[in-house]
Write a protein that holds these residues in place. Structure first.
Motif, PDB file in Angstrom:
ATOM      1  N   PHE A 191      -0.385   8.917  -4.171  1.00 54.28           N
ATOM      2  CA  PHE A 191       0.405   9.330  -2.964  1.00 54.28           C
ATOM      3  C   PHE A 191      -0.188   8.992  -1.844  1.00 54.28           C
ATOM      4  O   PHE A 191       0.553   8.646  -0.769  1.00 54.28           O
ATOM      5  CB  PHE A 191       0.859  10.715  -3.078  1.00 54.28           C
ATOM      6  CG  PHE A 191       1.596  11.070  -4.479  1.00 54.28           C
ATOM      7  CD1 PHE A 191       2.975  10.377  -4.638  1.00 54.28           C
ATOM      8  CD2 PHE A 191       1.120  11.637  -5.488  1.00 54.28           C
ATOM      9  CE1 PHE A 191       3.661  10.435  -5.868  1.00 54.28           C
ATOM     10  CE2 PHE A 191       1.877  12.209  -6.503  1.00 54.28           C
ATOM     11  CZ  PHE A 191       3.187  11.566  -6.888  1.00 54.28           C
ATOM     12  N   GLY A 192      -1.471   9.081  -1.607  1.00 49.07           N
ATOM     13  CA  GLY A 192      -2.114   8.819  -0.374  1.00 49.07           C
ATOM     14  C   GLY A 192      -2.042   7.471   0.160  1.00 49.07           C
ATOM     15  O   GLY A 192      -1.996   7.178   1.236  1.00 49.07           O
ATOM     16  N   VAL A 193      -2.578   6.459  -0.886  1.00 52.72           N
ATOM     17  CA  VAL A 193      -2.750   4.997  -0.408  1.00 52.72           C
ATOM     18  C   VAL A 193      -1.333   4.498  -0.004  1.00 52.72           C
ATOM     19  O   VAL A 193      -1.018   3.875   0.990  1.00 52.72           O
ATOM     20  CB  VAL A 193      -3.295   4.059  -1.653  1.00 52.72           C
ATOM     21  CG1 VAL A 193      -3.265   2.791  -0.993  1.00 52.72           C
ATOM     22  CG2 VAL A 193      -4.840   4.857  -1.785  1.00 52.72           C
ATOM     23  N   PRO A 194      -0.280   4.808  -0.824  1.00 52.52           N
ATOM     24  CA  PRO A 194       1.054   4.180  -0.039  1.00 52.52           C
ATOM     25  C   PRO A 194       1.448   5.045   1.100  1.00 52.52           C
ATOM     26  O   PRO A 194       2.145   4.258   1.800  1.00 52.52           O
ATOM     27  CB  PRO A 194       2.097   4.389  -1.217  1.00 52.52           C
ATOM     28  CG  PRO A 194       1.234   4.690  -2.512  1.00 52.52           C
ATOM     29  CD  PRO A 194      -0.225   5.166  -2.144  1.00 52.52           C
ATOM     30  N   ALA A 195       1.115   6.057   1.279  1.00 49.30           N
ATOM     31  CA  ALA A 195       1.604   6.806   2.677  1.00 49.30           C
ATOM     32  C   ALA A 195       0.609   6.012   3.771  1.00 49.30           C
ATOM     33  O   ALA A 195       1.326   6.350   4.882  1.00 49.30           O
ATOM     34  CB  ALA A 195       0.986   8.266   2.720  1.00 49.30           C
ATOM     35  N   LEU A 196      -0.311   5.446   3.605  1.00 44.60           N
ATOM     36  CA  LEU A 196      -1.056   4.744   4.494  1.00 44.60           C
ATOM     37  C   LEU A 196      -0.308   3.512   5.115  1.00 44.60           C
ATOM     38  O   LEU A 196      -0.445   3.090   6.383  1.00 44.60           O
ATOM     39  CB  LEU A 196      -2.552   4.280   4.097  1.00 44.60           C
ATOM     40  CG  LEU A 196      -3.443   5.507   4.004  1.00 44.60           C
ATOM     41  CD1 LEU A 196      -4.774   4.727   3.259  1.00 44.60           C
ATOM     42  CD2 LEU A 196      -3.523   6.400   5.327  1.00 44.60           C
ATOM     43  N   GLN A 197       0.789   3.133   4.386  1.00 49.19           N
ATOM     44  CA  GLN A 197       1.527   1.887   4.682  1.00 49.19           C
ATOM     45  C   GLN A 197       0.429   0.665   5.204  1.00 49.19           C
ATOM     46  O   GLN A 197       0.825   0.076   6.376  1.00 49.19           O
ATOM     47  CB  GLN A 197       2.396   2.156   5.847  1.00 49.19           C
ATOM     48  CG  GLN A 197       3.442   3.221   5.332  1.00 49.19           C
ATOM     49  CD  GLN A 197       4.523   3.570   6.411  1.00 49.19           C
ATOM     50  OE1 GLN A 197       4.356   3.024   7.510  1.00 49.19           O
ATOM     51  NE2 GLN A 197       5.618   4.311   6.022  1.00 49.19           N
ATOM     52  N   LEU A 198      -0.757   0.290   4.545  1.00 53.76           N
ATOM     53  CA  LEU A 198      -1.234  -0.757   4.936  1.00 53.76           C
ATOM     54  C   LEU A 198      -0.787  -2.006   4.191  1.00 53.76           C
ATOM     55  O   LEU A 198      -0.295  -1.971   3.092  1.00 53.76           O
ATOM     56  CB  LEU A 198      -2.826  -0.504   4.417  1.00 53.76           C
ATOM     57  CG  LEU A 198      -3.676   0.756   4.831  1.00 53.76           C
ATOM     58  CD1 LEU A 198      -5.007   1.067   4.166  1.00 53.76           C
ATOM     59  CD2 LEU A 198      -3.650   0.573   6.493  1.00 53.76           C
ATOM     60  N   GLN A 199      -0.938  -2.828   4.934  1.00 59.56           N
ATOM     61  CA  GLN A 199      -0.430  -4.390   4.610  1.00 59.56           C
ATOM     62  C   GLN A 199      -1.291  -4.844   3.456  1.00 59.56           C
ATOM     63  O   GLN A 199      -2.601  -5.045   3.384  1.00 59.56           O
ATOM     64  CB  GLN A 199      -0.418  -5.325   5.730  1.00 59.56           C
ATOM     65  CG  GLN A 199       0.136  -6.813   5.159  1.00 59.56           C
ATOM     66  CD  GLN A 199       0.263  -7.598   6.364  1.00 59.56           C
ATOM     67  OE1 GLN A 199      -0.440  -7.291   7.387  1.00 59.56           O
ATOM     68  NE2 GLN A 199       0.779  -8.923   6.066  1.00 59.56           N
ATOM     69  N   GLY A 200      -0.723  -5.272   2.166  1.00 59.81           N
ATOM     70  CA  GLY A 200      -1.452  -5.540   1.078  1.00 59.81           C
ATOM     71  C   GLY A 200      -1.798  -4.428   0.130  1.00 59.81           C
ATOM     72  O   GLY A 200      -2.506  -4.698  -0.952  1.00 59.81           O
ATOM     73  N   ALA A 201      -1.552  -3.199   0.606  1.00 64.36           N
ATOM     74  CA  ALA A 201      -2.238  -1.994  -0.193  1.00 64.36           C
ATOM     75  C   ALA A 201      -1.270  -2.058  -1.690  1.00 64.36           C
ATOM     76  O   ALA A 201       0.084  -1.959  -1.291  1.00 64.36           O
ATOM     77  CB  ALA A 201      -2.010  -0.645   0.332  1.00 64.36           C
ATOM     78  N   PRO A 202      -1.674  -1.553  -2.560  1.00 65.59           N
ATOM     79  CA  PRO A 202      -0.769  -1.599  -3.826  1.00 65.59           C
ATOM     80  C   PRO A 202       0.196  -0.571  -3.899  1.00 65.59           C
ATOM     81  O   PRO A 202      -0.185   0.598  -3.260  1.00 65.59           O
ATOM     82  CB  PRO A 202      -1.877  -1.478  -4.978  1.00 65.59           C
ATOM     83  CG  PRO A 202      -2.906  -0.959  -4.237  1.00 65.59           C
ATOM     84  CD  PRO A 202      -3.184  -1.446  -3.033  1.00 65.59           C
TER      85      PRO A 202
END
Length: 355
Positions: free
Chosen positions: A205-216
């Motif tokens: 849940f933390g990685v998608p919340a960062l909204q980084l370009q190219g993040a899975p």
């Protein structure tokens, strides 16, 4: 022949076959007759002595003319003491197996009687051991279990690579690599201290919340990343312990042959270290196979998630038992294979004997 000529040392007379020789002539040795048994003082001419020597020779080894009969007579035969000892060992082994089987059967019977005689057994049987619910949930749970196997296989390869890299970095001794060593130590300390379920939540849940370009954003990919980060720290320590278990003389011998540090690790240290850590690595992978079910909290339809769906729709927990049996069917063979490798390693270290 005169007495003067007999006393001359330059011309020693040759005695006749029947002559015994004169006492005053030391150069003349008496020749016994072929039929004579020899005197008591002449052991070299005694036929009894030859017979005794022949008997002793036959007792030590077969004569050349005796062939296979003499070779078979010289074969080693177990002593009575060894035969009795082997018989005692076989009897003791049979007795131990009988006692173990009887005690196991007795314990199983007592357990089954105690469970089935409990007041709530009918309710438990209906809720957890319902054949109809088992058959209904099995196809979906099995399809989800295939996803668990996929997650396990992908994560296993990535964990091996990450763990080995971290272990190698921690083994670097040059001061220029101190930042990398500090980062490796920090990684192992932090991720070994965080529970796997919490790490799955944080990454999922933390990685998608960062909204980084190219993040899975795929839940299966995020779950694999969480498992790799968690188990990579454990496997790194396993590899490091295997590397440090190799005797320093191995490295010294390799460096004396003008091998570089990388060549020494590749050709000398790592082959020995990997063989030593295979059993603990398989133990970690057995745990990884079970923890792949934790990815269910992120939403993918793996085995545990499918069981949850069926349990929620029928208010019956038998689908959970179905999922558990599938995990057991995969984990138990891996555990037995791990024990086999550990026992083989122990036999190699002890030279095939027992301690």
């Amino acid at each position: 022949m005169t007495d003067d000529e007999a006393g001359s040392p330059a011309a020693a007379p040759v005695p006749a076959p029947h002559a015994g020789g004169e006492a005053g002539s030391p150069a003349v040795a008496p020749v016994p007759a072929p039929h004579a048994g020899g005197e008591a003082g002449s052991p070299a001419s005694s036929t009894d002595g030859r017979a005794g020597a022949s008997a002793r020779t036959d007792g030590a080894s077969p004569l050349p003319g005796q062939g296979e009969a003499g070779a078979s007579a010289a074969e080693w035969v177990k002593s009575e003491r060894q035969v009795r000892r082997e018989a005692e060992l076989r009897a003791r082994s049979r007795r131990s197996a009988t006692v173990a089987t009887a005690s196991t059967v007795l314990a199983a019977v007592v357990l089954v009687v105690a469970v089935t005689a409990s007041p709530g057994w009918p309710r438990v049987q209906e809720t957890f051991l319902n054949p109809g619910a088992f058959a209904e949930a099995l196809p979906d749970v099995l399809r989800g279990f295939l996803l668990n196997i996929k997650i396990f296989l992908i994560a296993e390869v990535l964990i091996l690579i990450l763990g080995l890299l971290v272990a190698l970095v921690r083994g670097l001794r040059s001061p220029v690599f101190f930042p990398l060593r500090a980062l490796a130590v920090l990684y192992t300390d932090v991720f070994r201290g965080v529970p796997v379920i919490l790490l799955v939540y944080l990454v999922g849940f933390g990685v998608p919340a960062l909204q980084l370009q190219g993040a899975p954003s795929d839940p299966v990919t995020l779950g694999i990343i969480a498992l790799v980060l968690s188990y990579g720290s454990y496997v790194a320590e396993v590899f490091r312990s295997g590397i440090e278990s190799v005797h320093p003389s191995q490295r010294a011998a390799a460096r004396s042959l003008a091998l570089t540090h990388g060549q020494t690790m590749r050709h000398v240290v790592l082959p020995q270290a990997v063989r030593r850590v295979v059993p603990p690595l398989l133990n970690d992978f057995a745990s990884l196979q079970k923890d792949s079910a934790l990815v269910a909290v992120l939403g993918p339809l793996e085995s545990l998630r499918q069981a949850q769906i069926h349990a929620a729709s029928s208010f019956n927990y038998t689908p959970y038992l179905t999922s558990a049996l599938l995990f057991i069917a995969l984990t138990v063979p891996m555990a037995r294979f791990t024990d086999h490798l550990a026992a083989r390693t122990a036999r190699r270290r002890t030279g095939g004997g027992t301690i």
